[in-house]
Scaffold this motif. Structure first.
Motif, PDB file in Angstrom:
ATOM      1  N   HIS A  62       0.961  -1.139   0.009  1.00  0.00           N
ATOM      2  CA  HIS A  62      -0.048   0.073   0.076  1.00  0.00           C
ATOM      3  C   HIS A  62       0.741   1.329   0.133  1.00  0.00           C
ATOM      4  O   HIS A  62       0.556   2.325  -0.637  1.00  0.00           O
ATOM      5  CB  HIS A  62      -1.053  -0.038   1.406  1.00  0.00           C
ATOM      6  CG  HIS A  62      -1.746   1.299   1.428  1.00  0.00           C
ATOM      7  ND1 HIS A  62      -2.760   1.422   0.474  1.00  0.00           N
ATOM      8  CD2 HIS A  62      -1.520   2.320   2.351  1.00  0.00           C
ATOM      9  CE1 HIS A  62      -3.329   2.758   0.901  1.00  0.00           C
ATOM     10  NE2 HIS A  62      -2.689   3.332   1.956  1.00  0.00           N
ATOM     11  N   GLN A  63       1.974   1.179   0.707  1.00  0.00           N
ATOM     12  CA  GLN A  63       3.135   2.344   0.645  1.00  0.00           C
ATOM     13  C   GLN A  63       3.876   2.492  -0.478  1.00  0.00           C
ATOM     14  O   GLN A  63       4.687   3.287  -0.556  1.00  0.00           O
ATOM     15  CB  GLN A  63       3.773   2.069   2.077  1.00  0.00           C
ATOM     16  CG  GLN A  63       3.089   2.314   3.207  1.00  0.00           C
ATOM     17  CD  GLN A  63       2.483   3.802   3.634  1.00  0.00           C
ATOM     18  OE1 GLN A  63       3.222   4.751   3.251  1.00  0.00           O
ATOM     19  NE2 GLN A  63       1.081   3.702   3.992  1.00  0.00           N
ATOM     20  N   GLN A  64       3.463   1.571  -1.516  1.00  0.00           N
ATOM     21  CA  GLN A  64       3.965   1.549  -2.693  1.00  0.00           C
ATOM     22  C   GLN A  64       5.713   1.158  -2.823  1.00  0.00           C
ATOM     23  O   GLN A  64       6.588   1.875  -3.387  1.00  0.00           O
ATOM     24  CB  GLN A  64       3.723   2.616  -3.735  1.00  0.00           C
ATOM     25  CG  GLN A  64       2.602   2.805  -3.865  1.00  0.00           C
ATOM     26  CD  GLN A  64       2.106   4.015  -4.788  1.00  0.00           C
ATOM     27  OE1 GLN A  64       3.007   4.907  -4.873  1.00  0.00           O
ATOM     28  NE2 GLN A  64       0.874   4.167  -5.252  1.00  0.00           N
ATOM     29  N   LYS A  65       5.987   0.502  -1.500  1.00  0.00           N
ATOM     30  CA  LYS A  65       7.381   0.237  -1.311  1.00  0.00           C
ATOM     31  C   LYS A  65       7.687  -1.482  -1.604  1.00  0.00           C
ATOM     32  O   LYS A  65       6.754  -2.309  -1.873  1.00  0.00           O
ATOM     33  CB  LYS A  65       7.797   0.303   0.139  1.00  0.00           C
ATOM     34  CG  LYS A  65       7.479   1.514   0.646  1.00  0.00           C
ATOM     35  CD  LYS A  65       8.021   1.428   2.101  1.00  0.00           C
ATOM     36  CE  LYS A  65       7.859   3.050   2.826  1.00  0.00           C
ATOM     37  NZ  LYS A  65       7.958   2.928   4.322  1.00  0.00           N
ATOM     38  N   LYS A  66       8.732  -1.692  -1.983  1.00  0.00           N
ATOM     39  CA  LYS A  66       9.164  -2.972  -2.533  1.00  0.00           C
ATOM     40  C   LYS A  66       9.373  -4.257  -1.222  1.00  0.00           C
ATOM     41  O   LYS A  66       9.690  -3.764  -0.159  1.00  0.00           O
ATOM     42  CB  LYS A  66      10.407  -3.110  -3.203  1.00  0.00           C
ATOM     43  CG  LYS A  66      10.509  -2.535  -4.683  1.00  0.00           C
ATOM     44  CD  LYS A  66      10.511  -3.306  -5.605  1.00  0.00           C
ATOM     45  CE  LYS A  66      10.595  -2.397  -6.840  1.00  0.00           C
ATOM     46  NZ  LYS A  66      10.372  -3.379  -7.954  1.00  0.00           N
ATOM     47  N   LEU A  67       8.729  -5.304  -1.739  1.00  0.00           N
ATOM     48  CA  LEU A  67       8.799  -6.482  -0.706  1.00  0.00           C
ATOM     49  C   LEU A  67      10.073  -7.234  -1.279  1.00  0.00           C
ATOM     50  O   LEU A  67      10.258  -7.652  -2.306  1.00  0.00           O
ATOM     51  CB  LEU A  67       7.607  -7.336  -0.639  1.00  0.00           C
ATOM     52  CG  LEU A  67       6.405  -6.579  -0.183  1.00  0.00           C
ATOM     53  CD1 LEU A  67       5.337  -7.620  -0.337  1.00  0.00           C
ATOM     54  CD2 LEU A  67       6.581  -6.732   1.473  1.00  0.00           C
ATOM     55  N   THR A  68      10.734  -7.799  -0.201  1.00  0.00           N
ATOM     56  CA  THR A  68      11.766  -8.627  -0.469  1.00  0.00           C
ATOM     57  C   THR A  68      11.461 -10.176  -0.231  1.00  0.00           C
ATOM     58  O   THR A  68      10.213 -10.331   0.124  1.00  0.00           O
ATOM     59  CB  THR A  68      13.087  -8.316   0.726  1.00  0.00           C
ATOM     60  OG1 THR A  68      12.235  -9.056   1.993  1.00  0.00           O
ATOM     61  CG2 THR A  68      13.493  -7.237   0.911  1.00  0.00           C
ATOM     62  N   ASP A  69      12.347 -10.907  -0.874  1.00  0.00           N
ATOM     63  CA  ASP A  69      11.645 -12.470  -0.862  1.00  0.00           C
ATOM     64  C   ASP A  69      11.566 -12.671   0.612  1.00  0.00           C
ATOM     65  O   ASP A  69      10.715 -13.558   0.641  1.00  0.00           O
ATOM     66  CB  ASP A  69      12.989 -13.287  -1.527  1.00  0.00           C
ATOM     67  CG  ASP A  69      13.121 -13.047  -2.997  1.00  0.00           C
ATOM     68  OD1 ASP A  69      12.024 -12.676  -3.857  1.00  0.00           O
ATOM     69  OD2 ASP A  69      14.246 -13.480  -3.701  1.00  0.00           O
ATOM     70  N   THR A  70      12.290 -12.381   1.566  1.00  0.00           N
ATOM     71  CA  THR A  70      12.018 -12.840   2.991  1.00  0.00           C
ATOM     72  C   THR A  70      10.728 -12.126   3.292  1.00  0.00           C
ATOM     73  O   THR A  70       9.921 -12.928   4.072  1.00  0.00           O
ATOM     74  CB  THR A  70      13.326 -12.164   3.775  1.00  0.00           C
ATOM     75  OG1 THR A  70      14.265 -12.510   3.151  1.00  0.00           O
ATOM     76  CG2 THR A  70      13.005 -12.404   5.163  1.00  0.00           C
TER      77      THR A  70
END
Length: 178
Positions: free
Chosen positions: A55-63
């Motif tokens: 929602h914050q338009q940030k990237k998620l890591t694989d973890t």
């Protein structure tokens, strides 16, 4: 004996009830939980953190993805019951209509299938478990004896000229995966 239910040997003295139909024309046999069980809400912990990050338009890591996925895994609720049936039948496991509506509990794959050769398998004696996910906002506490799903015996047909499968069941829940 054509088809029916038995209590698994390890739970014979635990007050487990055999599944039964609740009305004269009911197709499904209601299964009860064999023990108290807590189904955590999916809306806790890492799943909601991942949604917030997106929602914050940030990237998620694989973890982050792995941790969020772990929050969505279904839980196996034991019934203490096994089912016997004819070789050309299976037991279809389904939600009770009140499961999603009143408790926010669902089978994640929509249905479950118990094959005839699951009965008395070496892995778990054929004990039937209901895979459930709690999509409600709060954890749900299943009480022993609470009806959690239903089973319907169904015959099936085989295709013409089918090659007979060579594999024999060797284990319990999920044992036929390759």
């Amino acid at each position: 004996m054509k088809r029916g239910f038995e209590v698994v040997s390890t739970k014979r003295d635990q007050g487990i009830h055999l599944p039964k139909r609740q009305t004269e024309n009911a197709a499904g046999y209601d299964f009860e939980a064999a023990q108290d069980f807590t189904l955590p809400s999916i809306w806790k912990g890492n799943f909601i953190k991942a949604l917030w990050t997106i929602h914050q338009q940030k990237k998620l890591t694989d973890t982050d993805f792995t941790a969020a996925d772990a929050s969505l895994k279904p839980y196996l609720v034991p019934t203490g019951i096994k089912a016997y049936m004819q070789p050309d039948e299976f037991l279809l496991l389904a939600d009770r209509s009140s499961g999603p509506l009143k408790r926010r509990l669902v089978l994640p794959n929509g249905i479950g299938i118990v094959d005839a050769d699951y009965y008395n398998n070496a892995g778990n004696e054929g004990e039937i478990f209901f895979q459930l996910i709690n999509y409600g906002l709060r954890d749900y506490h299943v009480k022993k004896g609470e009806r959690i799903g239903q089973g319907i015996f169904i015959p099936y047909l085989r295709a013409d000229n089918e090659d007979q499968p060579l594999a024999k069941r060797t284990g319990g829940f999920g044992s036929t995966k390759k």
